[in-house]
Design a protein around this motif. Structure first.
Motif: not given
Length: 332
Positions: A238-244, A266-272, A289-295, A301-306
């Motif tokens: 499972t891929v978990h993403v937190r955006l700036r 979409r998680e309850a956290d508005p950036v997750a 797959q996860a590596s390609r998604a991050l790239a 131009g989407i900034i990913v914090d985590d």
């Protein structure tokens, strides 16, 4: 100690097509289970899924409308006394007398089970000590905390050590510390040779305690296996993403959906955001797959914090199987 003989010769529980209706509500609809002896087996599902009804039939408190149920080889309809001699049930609510002290409750019940006065007091003291209740032994149960009430209730259920202990949602409403204490008691009970059939709507509880889990929804078993098998059944990770920036979440959602080929949650956290990776079940494929998604996110131009890739949770398993979270109540 548990009874000798057939305990190792037959599953603790075996059901075939077990069914029960209440009016027009088909509460249990053809449940097949095999519960190995000496384990914790979890029945996982939301409120109203049929878990408690299954337990009450197995404990001979309800008569099945159809199917067969056996406990250590004894048919619950034809041999109810043999079943009752092997089992104990702790329901969802404390069943001890709140006006009595912890010691008085256990001594009274032990006497009803045939213990002498001395034996009853000795057994009560053993259980109170084992479950961390010695200091509260002479206090009325109505003055106990919720966690202490659950511990005294489980203590009462194992005055005579059962071969099979039914625990029906034992930690409902408890705080995290009390839940952990009950979990420790469950592990202790199993270490002493008792099989535990645990019903719960808490996915982390099933994950922590159960060697095998049956997922029940609307009276049917929709999946069964070890926690690892259930998680692997919906993908390798499972891929978990937190955006700036929360404003970029719609764009990130589109990128992840295209790259991973799956629904993005979409998680309850508005950036997750959360999404499953590699439905084929390959750990290496999920990582690629996860590596390609991050790239792709970086290219957009989407900034990913985590950004992390982990094993699916049982919550995600239930959501994938039923298209709704496990905490949602089932209605007829």
């Amino acid at each position: 100690m548990p009874n000798e003989g057939t305990i190792l010769d037959a599953p603790a529980v075996e059901t075939e097509g077990l069914a029960k209706s209440f009016g027009d509500n088909r509460a249990v609809d053809g449940v097949d289970l095999i519960v190995p002896a000496g384990t914790v087996y979890g029945l996982l599902g939301p409120n109203g899924a049929g878990k408690t009804t299954v337990v009450r039939m197995l404990a001979t408190l309800l008569r099945p409308d159809g199917g067969v149920a056996r406990v250590f080889g004894h048919d619950v309809l034809r041999e109810p006394d043999a079943v009752r001699s092997r089992v104990s049930l702790t329901g969802q609510y404390a069943s001890v007398d709140e006006d009595l002290t912890g010691t008085e409750n256990l001594v009274l019940l032990a006497r009803l089970l045939g213990y002498s006065k001395a034996q009853a007091r000795e057994r009560a003291a053993q259980l109170l000590e084992a479950f961390g209740l010695s200091e509260a032994a002479d206090r009325q149960v109505k003055k106990y905390s919720g966690g202490m009430r659950r511990r005294i209730d489980i203590s009462a259920s194992i005055l005579n050590t059962p071969d099979l202990l039914f625990l029906d949602e034992p930690t409902t409403g408890l705080d995290p510390r009390s839940r952990n204490q009950v979990w420790d008691i469950v592990r202790l009970v199993v270490a002493n040779g008792t099989t535990v059939l645990l019903t719960t709507q808490y996915l982390d509880e099933a994950d922590q305690l159960a060697g095998r889990i049956a997922v029940i929804d609307r009276g049917k078993v929709i999946a069964e296996g070890t926690p690892g098998q259930l998680k692997a059944s919906i993908g390798a990770g499972t891929v978990h993403v937190r955006l700036r920036d929360a404003d970029q979440r719609p764009a990130a959602e589109r990128v992840l959906a295209e790259e991973l080929g799956t629904t993005v949650q979409r998680e309850a956290d508005p950036v997750a955001l959360t999404a499953r990776a590699d439905a084929s079940g390959s750990d290496r494929g999920a990582a690629a797959q996860a590596s390609r998604a991050l790239a792709r996110l970086a290219e957009a131009g989407i900034i990913v914090d985590d950004f992390s890739l982990g094993q699916p949770s049982l919550d995600e398993v239930f959501l994938a199987l039923t298209d709704r979270p496990a905490t949602e109540e089932v209605t007829a």
